[in-house]
Structures are given as C-alpha cells and as structure tokens.
Write a protein that holds these residues in place. Structure first.
Motif, PDB file in Angstrom:
ATOM      1  N   ASP A  41       0.808  -1.215   0.000  1.00 12.47           N
ATOM      2  CA  ASP A  41       0.000   0.000   0.000  1.00 12.47           C
ATOM      3  C   ASP A  41       0.836   1.259   0.000  1.00 12.47           C
ATOM      4  O   ASP A  41       0.305   2.359   0.001  1.00 12.47           O
ATOM      5  CB  ASP A  41      -0.958   0.007   1.196  1.00 12.47           C
ATOM      6  N   GLY A  42       2.159   1.109   0.007  1.00  9.30           N
ATOM      7  CA  GLY A  42       3.014   2.284  -0.097  1.00  9.30           C
ATOM      8  C   GLY A  42       3.357   2.917   1.212  1.00  9.30           C
ATOM      9  O   GLY A  42       4.109   3.875   1.254  1.00  9.30           O
ATOM     10  N   ASP A  43       2.848   2.407   2.346  1.00 13.45           N
ATOM     11  CA  ASP A  43       3.113   3.051   3.626  1.00 13.45           C
ATOM     12  C   ASP A  43       4.571   2.971   4.035  1.00 13.45           C
ATOM     13  O   ASP A  43       5.044   3.766   4.814  1.00 13.45           O
ATOM     14  CB  ASP A  43       2.251   2.413   4.724  1.00 13.45           C
ATOM     15  N   GLY A  44       5.291   1.960   3.523  1.00  6.30           N
ATOM     16  CA  GLY A  44       6.664   1.762   3.975  1.00  6.30           C
ATOM     17  C   GLY A  44       7.662   2.653   3.303  1.00  6.30           C
ATOM     18  O   GLY A  44       8.809   2.728   3.731  1.00  6.30           O
ATOM     19  N   GLY A  45       7.288   3.329   2.218  1.00  9.33           N
ATOM     20  CA  GLY A  45       8.272   4.031   1.411  1.00  9.33           C
ATOM     21  C   GLY A  45       9.005   5.136   2.107  1.00  9.33           C
ATOM     22  O   GLY A  45      10.125   5.466   1.740  1.00  9.33           O
ATOM     23  N   THR A  46       8.390   5.753   3.120  1.00 10.11           N
ATOM     24  CA  THR A  46       9.018   6.910   3.744  1.00 10.11           C
ATOM     25  C   THR A  46       9.602   6.625   5.111  1.00 10.11           C
ATOM     26  O   THR A  46       9.982   7.545   5.821  1.00 10.11           O
ATOM     27  CB  THR A  46       8.001   8.064   3.867  1.00 10.11           C
ATOM     28  N   GLU A  47       9.670   5.359   5.524  1.00  8.42           N
ATOM     29  CA  GLU A  47      10.253   5.056   6.823  1.00  8.42           C
ATOM     30  C   GLU A  47      11.741   5.390   6.822  1.00  8.42           C
ATOM     31  O   GLU A  47      12.451   5.145   5.858  1.00  8.42           O
ATOM     32  CB  GLU A  47      10.040   3.578   7.170  1.00  8.42           C
ATOM     33  N   VAL A  48      12.197   5.965   7.933  1.00  7.36           N
ATOM     34  CA  VAL A  48      13.573   6.431   8.027  1.00  7.36           C
ATOM     35  C   VAL A  48      14.512   5.265   8.287  1.00  7.36           C
ATOM     36  O   VAL A  48      14.235   4.381   9.098  1.00  7.36           O
ATOM     37  CB  VAL A  48      13.719   7.476   9.149  1.00  7.36           C
ATOM     38  N   GLY A  49      15.661   5.276   7.600  1.00  2.00           N
ATOM     39  CA  GLY A  49      16.671   4.261   7.813  1.00  2.00           C
ATOM     40  C   GLY A  49      16.331   2.941   7.155  1.00  2.00           C
ATOM     41  O   GLY A  49      15.413   2.831   6.341  1.00  2.00           O
ATOM     42  N   ALA A  50      17.103   1.903   7.509  1.00  2.00           N
ATOM     43  CA  ALA A  50      16.912   0.585   6.914  1.00  2.00           C
ATOM     44  C   ALA A  50      15.730  -0.130   7.544  1.00  2.00           C
ATOM     45  O   ALA A  50      15.539  -0.098   8.755  1.00  2.00           O
ATOM     46  CB  ALA A  50      18.178  -0.251   7.089  1.00  2.00           C
ATOM     47  N   VAL A  51      14.933  -0.776   6.710  1.00  3.44           N
ATOM     48  CA  VAL A  51      13.756  -1.516   7.156  1.00  3.44           C
ATOM     49  C   VAL A  51      13.794  -2.897   6.514  1.00  3.44           C
ATOM     50  O   VAL A  51      13.986  -3.023   5.307  1.00  3.44           O
ATOM     51  CB  VAL A  51      12.453  -0.790   6.752  1.00  3.44           C
ATOM     52  N   ASN A  52      13.621  -3.933   7.315  1.00  5.51           N
ATOM     53  CA  ASN A  52      13.505  -5.284   6.771  1.00  5.51           C
ATOM     54  C   ASN A  52      12.042  -5.677   6.700  1.00  5.51           C
ATOM     55  O   ASN A  52      11.336  -5.647   7.700  1.00  5.51           O
ATOM     56  CB  ASN A  52      14.275  -6.286   7.637  1.00  5.51           C
ATOM     57  N   ASP A  53      11.595  -6.037   5.517  1.00  4.09           N
ATOM     58  CA  ASP A  53      10.225  -6.485   5.285  1.00  4.09           C
ATOM     59  C   ASP A  53      10.331  -7.863   4.648  1.00  4.09           C
ATOM     60  O   ASP A  53      10.449  -7.992   3.430  1.00  4.09           O
ATOM     61  CB  ASP A  53       9.512  -5.498   4.370  1.00  4.09           C
ATOM     62  N   VAL A  54      10.329  -8.915   5.489  1.00  3.46           N
ATOM     63  CA  VAL A  54      10.695 -10.249   5.043  1.00  3.46           C
ATOM     64  C   VAL A  54       9.634 -11.256   5.463  1.00  3.46           C
ATOM     65  O   VAL A  54       9.221 -11.285   6.622  1.00  3.46           O
ATOM     66  CB  VAL A  54      12.070 -10.651   5.628  1.00  3.46           C
ATOM     67  N   SER A  55       9.203 -12.102   4.535  1.00  2.62           N
ATOM     68  CA  SER A  55       8.220 -13.137   4.833  1.00  2.62           C
ATOM     69  C   SER A  55       8.859 -14.266   5.633  1.00  2.62           C
ATOM     70  O   SER A  55      10.080 -14.384   5.714  1.00  2.62           O
ATOM     71  CB  SER A  55       7.635 -13.682   3.525  1.00  2.62           C
ATOM     72  N   ASP A  56       8.014 -15.104   6.242  1.00  7.85           N
ATOM     73  CA  ASP A  56       8.519 -16.223   7.026  1.00  7.85           C
ATOM     74  C   ASP A  56       9.383 -17.132   6.155  1.00  7.85           C
ATOM     75  O   ASP A  56       9.038 -17.429   5.009  1.00  7.85           O
ATOM     76  CB  ASP A  56       7.368 -17.021   7.620  1.00  7.85           C
ATOM     77  N   ARG A  57      10.470 -17.621   6.736  1.00  6.43           N
ATOM     78  CA  ARG A  57      11.408 -18.431   5.972  1.00  6.43           C
ATOM     79  C   ARG A  57      10.894 -19.856   5.743  1.00  6.43           C
ATOM     80  O   ARG A  57      11.104 -20.432   4.677  1.00  6.43           O
ATOM     81  CB  ARG A  57      12.751 -18.508   6.705  1.00  6.43           C
ATOM     82  N   GLY A  58      10.285 -20.442   6.759  1.00  2.09           N
ATOM     83  CA  GLY A  58       9.953 -21.846   6.681  1.00  2.09           C
ATOM     84  C   GLY A  58      11.213 -22.696   6.791  1.00  2.09           C
ATOM     85  O   GLY A  58      12.280 -22.218   7.187  1.00  2.09           O
ATOM     86  N   ASP A  59      11.110 -23.946   6.436  1.00  2.00           N
ATOM     87  CA  ASP A  59      12.251 -24.850   6.505  1.00  2.00           C
ATOM     88  C   ASP A  59      13.040 -24.823   5.197  1.00  2.00           C
ATOM     89  O   ASP A  59      12.469 -24.572   4.124  1.00  2.00           O
ATOM     90  CB  ASP A  59      11.772 -26.278   6.779  1.00  2.00           C
ATOM     91  N   PRO A  60      14.350 -25.117   5.276  1.00  2.00           N
ATOM     92  CA  PRO A  60      15.166 -25.135   4.053  1.00  2.00           C
ATOM     93  C   PRO A  60      14.638 -26.135   3.028  1.00  2.00           C
ATOM     94  O   PRO A  60      14.141 -27.212   3.382  1.00  2.00           O
ATOM     95  CB  PRO A  60      16.550 -25.544   4.562  1.00  2.00           C
ATOM     96  N   VAL A  61      14.759 -25.763   1.764  1.00  3.10           N
ATOM     97  CA  VAL A  61      14.345 -26.615   0.649  1.00  3.10           C
ATOM     98  C   VAL A  61      15.521 -26.722  -0.307  1.00  3.10           C
ATOM     99  O   VAL A  61      16.151 -25.713  -0.643  1.00  3.10           O
ATOM    100  CB  VAL A  61      13.117 -26.023  -0.090  1.00  3.10           C
ATOM    101  N   ASP A  62      15.842 -27.905  -0.752  1.00  5.36           N
ATOM    102  CA  ASP A  62      16.928 -28.106  -1.702  1.00  5.36           C
ATOM    103  C   ASP A  62      16.399 -28.091  -3.127  1.00  5.36           C
ATOM    104  O   ASP A  62      15.297 -28.591  -3.411  1.00  5.36           O
ATOM    105  CB  ASP A  62      17.643 -29.423  -1.433  1.00  5.36           C
ATOM    106  N   GLY A  63      17.209 -27.524  -4.030  1.00  3.96           N
ATOM    107  CA  GLY A  63      16.870 -27.520  -5.449  1.00  3.96           C
ATOM    108  C   GLY A  63      16.431 -26.163  -5.953  1.00  3.96           C
ATOM    109  O   GLY A  63      16.184 -25.234  -5.189  1.00  3.96           O
ATOM    110  N   GLY A  64      16.346 -26.050  -7.259  1.00  2.63           N
ATOM    111  CA  GLY A  64      15.885 -24.819  -7.893  1.00  2.63           C
ATOM    112  C   GLY A  64      17.021 -23.912  -8.295  1.00  2.63           C
ATOM    113  O   GLY A  64      18.178 -24.081  -7.882  1.00  2.63           O
ATOM    114  N   GLU A  65      16.695 -22.937  -9.105  1.00  3.14           N
ATOM    115  CA  GLU A  65      17.679 -21.960  -9.557  1.00  3.14           C
ATOM    116  C   GLU A  65      17.079 -20.568  -9.545  1.00  3.14           C
ATOM    117  O   GLU A  65      15.865 -20.402  -9.656  1.00  3.14           O
ATOM    118  CB  GLU A  65      18.196 -22.310 -10.948  1.00  3.14           C
ATOM    119  N   ILE A  66      17.942 -19.586  -9.383  1.00  3.96           N
ATOM    120  CA  ILE A  66      17.510 -18.190  -9.330  1.00  3.96           C
ATOM    121  C   ILE A  66      18.411 -17.335 -10.216  1.00  3.96           C
ATOM    122  O   ILE A  66      19.541 -17.736 -10.549  1.00  3.96           O
ATOM    123  CB  ILE A  66      17.520 -17.630  -7.892  1.00  3.96           C
ATOM    124  N   THR A  67      17.895 -16.164 -10.558  1.00  2.00           N
ATOM    125  CA  THR A  67      18.668 -15.160 -11.299  1.00  2.00           C
ATOM    126  C   THR A  67      18.763 -13.906 -10.444  1.00  2.00           C
ATOM    127  O   THR A  67      17.756 -13.440  -9.901  1.00  2.00           O
ATOM    128  CB  THR A  67      18.004 -14.832 -12.641  1.00  2.00           C
TER     129      THR A  67
END
Length: 562
Positions: A41-67
């Motif tokens: 919704d855009g509310d985070g854009g003006t927060e001062v300093g560094a902000v972490n906005d991270v979803s739950d990690r869950g358990d490790p999964v093997d495999g796959g590729e990323i770019t």
C-alpha cells in the motif's frame, strides 16, 4: 504470513568491547528478519533508515535456480586482479569462501579457517585450516596452497592486493593445515583483511593452468562451481556437490546478471524476469518497499555517497579549491535527487552515527553547504598569481566530473555541475561505466567525481587503505598526522584510544577535504518472496552471521521455497 516490519538497528548496536582481541575488530550489522503485512500500500516508502520487510522463511528446501540482478560488472574474478565492490563480492561469495567473516555482533571470526590466533605482541597471526576441504578442481586446500596464493598472486607485481598485504613479511607453512602470517609490525586489525579478497583462497593449480585467463575461470572452495561467464551479460554457477559444509548449498544454480540501469533492474524484479535485485540507490530501495510479493533486506551502515578529488593534480592539489568544492555542495539537495529525502541522513565522516567511532566534533568540522565561503575560497585561488595550475590570474577553473551512467547519478552530476558552475567553474560531465571508473580512480586518472566513502570495517583497515601510499589511495592524499594516528589504531585494542585516534583522523580529513560526503548509502537485496534466507547465514559452529549487510549475500545458505 509475514513478520512485523521494523527498522533495522545500525551496524554498531552491540557491546563495543567483547571477550578476546578479535571482538574489538568492529564491523557490519546483522540484518534480521521481520516485516509487515506486505500489502504493497506504499506506507513503507518513507520510513527512516533501513527496514527489513521479510516473509517467514519456513524450513530449508533443496533444489531450484535463481537469477540475481547486480548493479555492475566486475573486471576479473581472480583475487589480486579483480576489483571487488558490492556486485563482485556477491558473486565471489558464491565461488569462494572467506577465511574470516563477521558475526551478527560485528566480531570477526573464522569461517573457512578453523582458527586464527595472534602472538602476544600482535606481530604474528597463526591460521589453521579445516581438514578435508578441496577446491572445485579436486585439489586440496592446505597450507602450501595458501602460501602459493600469497607468494605468486596476492603479492605479485601489479596485484591490487599487494598494498593491503605489504605489512606481511612472509606467510610461512607450519604444517599441512597451519600457516603463520608474519607482520612488519603489530596490527590488531589484521584478521579483518581476510574477510576480503586476500582471504578468498582459490586453486593455485587451476590459476597456473589458466594463465592470463585465470580471472575468467575462477576455481574456489565455495558452495557453487563456476560454469560460464559472458562479460556484461551473465555469470553462471552451479551447486558444488562436494562442498565442505554438509547440507549446503540448497540451490542448484545461480545466474548473476549485471544490470547497470536501476529502472530496468527494478522492473525486471517486478515482472519476475529476475528473482533477486541488488541496489545501492535510495530511490530504488524506497520503490522496492512498495512492491507486492517482494522481500526487502535493507542495510544502512557507514558507507556513504560522496565525491572523490584527485589531490595529485592541479588545481585540486590546493586545499582552497577542495574547500570551495565542498562548501558549494548542497547535501540535502543531492540526497533529494537520489530519492533519499527523509530516509537517509547527510553524512560528515567515515563512520555512521550509531558507530562507536562517530564524532560530533568531526561532524561540526565538516565544510557544510555555504555558497559565500565556497566563493571566497574559489576566488582566493583563481586570483592567486602563484596558483598551482599555472594559469593566468582570474582564469576560471575547468575540469571534468565523472560518474557511472546511472539515471539518478546523472541527475546528481548535473546538480553538482550547476553548483560548481555558480562559482564560475566550467565543469564537463563524463559518464564512465562503473568498472572503468574504478580503474580510473585507482590509476588517479581523473579530476573529481562521484563515489562511495566509508565502510563498516575496522578503522585501521579503512584509513590505512585510503590515506597511505598504495593503489587504494584514490585521492592521493596523505598526512603525517593521519600516519601518527594509524600507528595508534594498529597497536592498541583500547577502545577509547582508538576512538580518539579516529576522531583526529576525521578532523584532518575534513580540514583537507580529499573526499566530500552526501548521504548514507541505503542498500537492499530485494527478492521474490519464494527466495528465502538471504540474511540468515551462520558460521559452521552455528554463530549467526552479519546478514545481508551492504547488499552482500552468502548464497550457499539461501533457498527457494517449494
């Protein structure tokens, strides 16, 4: 489900003194988890300093590729030859393992190494390797490999690591897994050096076989093996099936793509053309906060935007010119152009406000925006019959201001051109690809231009590289007063003495202005939310690492959710 969105504490939010010598070698922050509902919704854009906005990690999964989209290409992948800034370090941490690294608390601890201990007077450091580690070509990582790398590559004529390791008189083999670094003199901060390229072991056998092409065919011990490199297009790595850390890496393949244009990189992330995006531009970081389905791993440390001045050539060899240029710069306007207004603070020195090395006295000494003072210094030089450039009295300055061809930096350059032009200077703007710009600065083949200043590292490492004889002194500025304080930083672990020495160095820098500062560098690794754990890496003993500080990731610990 997402965690709570929260501002991230700075790199020094921890106990200043910890048990043991290495605990005093201060460094980067941990970037923890956390986030909000992520509804874009855009509310985070003006927060001062560094902000972490991270979803739950869950358990490790093997495999796959990323770019992964990076902000620039790197010239070579061989330590001693390549110039590794943030984009290059990201690739390096896939192919190589650092001998030492930083914990979440900023301590420097062994990573690929098993242990590292000094003698009583800090002139010798004994490093022991882990048993059973091999390079990607199957050859062993042993003491002799470290010695060959040091003797034949890191200290070779023309090696860009030679200056940083010139304090090492010899690297001696003790046994198959143990070496001793013997130093010219005491250095309390020496282990910090082995976080960077002098501490990334590569196969000397493979490097010798590749010859001049070794930089295009890197062979390390890291979680991924090199597959291919098309310069300015992509570099591909694949899973190291024989990796020394059991259970790692999780991913099968990573493609790194240099994408210098910020808008293109952000749009590619939004469209799904890439899975992870690196950025060190405030405006891009802020826009990434508002993307749906994107996890943002931000960091704001001691690295700052700024300017570099080549003090080895007229007219920049005269401090009046440098002071004129500094007082002419409107920091707030530059930060606004970069999109960081209200988010990233103006900076005045090499260390951020939450560092124990920050000084209010140094902050007060910085030549702040003052057009009248700028004009006075400018006119004093221009009208001096003995001016260093030898031109006639009254002749306006004419010089080139260089920057990489990023749209936001283009706007900064145009603003700087206007501010300097108001003094009477004739400023030509030059766009230079980042890798080439770094080489020009290293060769001191420039007038002035935009750069990044400062680092979340031990102050001895930072200032010794920047202001003593050697290729990393891009401004060519040196000072006996700085040398005196460097001796203190090198020989003591007393935090008060070290803080006093850093303050004195900061005062000398601000009085002589070989660098200017704009605002703190807010960085991000922004990822599709199925890419997990970019900041959750740990040491082999389970100690938590420093996250995705400065937009650098330990890729062996990341995974792709199913």
């Amino acid at each position: 489900m997402r965690g709570r969105r929260r501002p991230v504490g700075g790199p020094w939010r921890r106990a200043v003194v910890s048990a043991g010598l290495v605990g005093l070698l201060l460094g980067s922050a941990a970037c923890g988890g956390g986030g909000d509902d992520g509804d874009g919704d855009g509310d985070g854009g003006t927060e001062v300093g560094a902000v972490n906005d991270v979803s739950d990690r869950g358990d490790p999964v093997d495999g796959g590729e990323i770019t992964v989209g990076l902000e620039a290409e790197t010239s070579s992948w061989l330590p001693g030859e390549g110039t590794f800034n943030q984009p290059g370090i990201n690739v390096a941490y896939a192919i190589y393992d650092p001998l030492m690294h930083r914990t979440a608390d900023g301590d420097v601890e062994p990573y690929l190494a098993e242990s590292m201990e000094p003698n009583a007077d800090l002139t010798e450091w004994t490093l022991t390797l882990r048993p059973g580690v091999t390079f990607h070509d199957g050859t062993p990582l042993n003491a002799q490999a470290l010695k060959t790398i040091f003797d034949e590559y890191l200290t070779a004529p023309g090696a860009n690591t030679a200056a940083s390791v010139d304090e090492v008189t010899s690297l001696d083999v003790v046994d198959d897994l143990t070496v001793v670094y013997r130093l010219v003199e005491a250095n309390a901060a020496f282990p910090v050096l082995l976080i960077s390229s002098p501490g990334w072991p590569f196969s000397p056998t493979a490097a010798a076989a590749a010859g001049e092409d070794a930089g295009a065919n890197p062979v390390g011990t890291g979680p991924f093996r090199f597959v291919s490199w098309q310069r300015d297009s992509q570099l591909v790595v694949e899973k190291n099936e024989d990796y020394w850390q059991e259970g790692l890496p999780h991913l099968d393949r990573i493609t790194f793509r240099p994408m210098p244009d910020e808008d293109t990189r952000l749009a590619s992330l939004q469209s799904g053309d890439i899975d992870v995006m690196q950025s060190l531009r405030q405006s891009t970081v802020i826009r990434a906060r508002d993307l749906d389905g994107i996890d943002n791993y931000e960091h704001l440390g001691s690295n700052s935007g700024g300017g570099t001045v080549n003090t080895s050539k007229p007219p920049f060899d005269d401090v009046r010119v440098r002071k004129a240029l500094a007082h002419a710069l409107n920091q707030e306007a530059i930060i606004e152009v970069l999109g960081g207004k209200g988010v990233t603070p103006p900076t005045t020195q090499f260390f951020s406000e939450d560092s124990p090395y920050y000084s209010e006295k140094v902050a007060d000494s910085y030549p702040a925006y003052d057009p009248d003072k700028a004009q006075k210094f400018y006119d004093d030089y221009v009208n001096d019959p003995e001016r260093s450039d030898g031109l006639p009295v009254g002749t306006d300055l004419s010089f080139t201001y260089s920057c990489p061809p990023d749209p936001s930096l283009n706007e900064v350059a145009q603003l700087v051109q206007s501010l300097y032009g108001a003094l009477g200077a004739q400023v030509e703007l030059e766009q230079v690809e980042q890798a080439t710009w770094i080489q020009k600065m290293l060769a001191r083949d420039y007038d002035t231009g935009c750069t990044r200043v400062g680092a979340d590292s031990d102050p001895y490492i930072v200032f010794n590289a920047a202001f003593t004889e050697g290729p990393l002194n891009m401004t060519a500025f040196q000072s006996p007063e700085i040398d005196e304080q460097l001796d203190i930083l090198r020989t003591t672990t007393d935090i008060d003495e070290r803080k006093a020495a850093v303050e004195e160095i900061g005062l000398v820098i601000n009085e002589n202005v070989p660098n200017t500062f704009s605002g703190g560098t807010l960085t991000v690794m922004a990822a599709q939310d199925q890419v997990k754990n970019l900041d959750g890496w740990v040491f082999p003993d389970g100690t938590r690492g420093n996250g995705a500080a400065s937009a650098q990731v330990m890729w062996g610990h990341a995974w792709l959710a199913g």
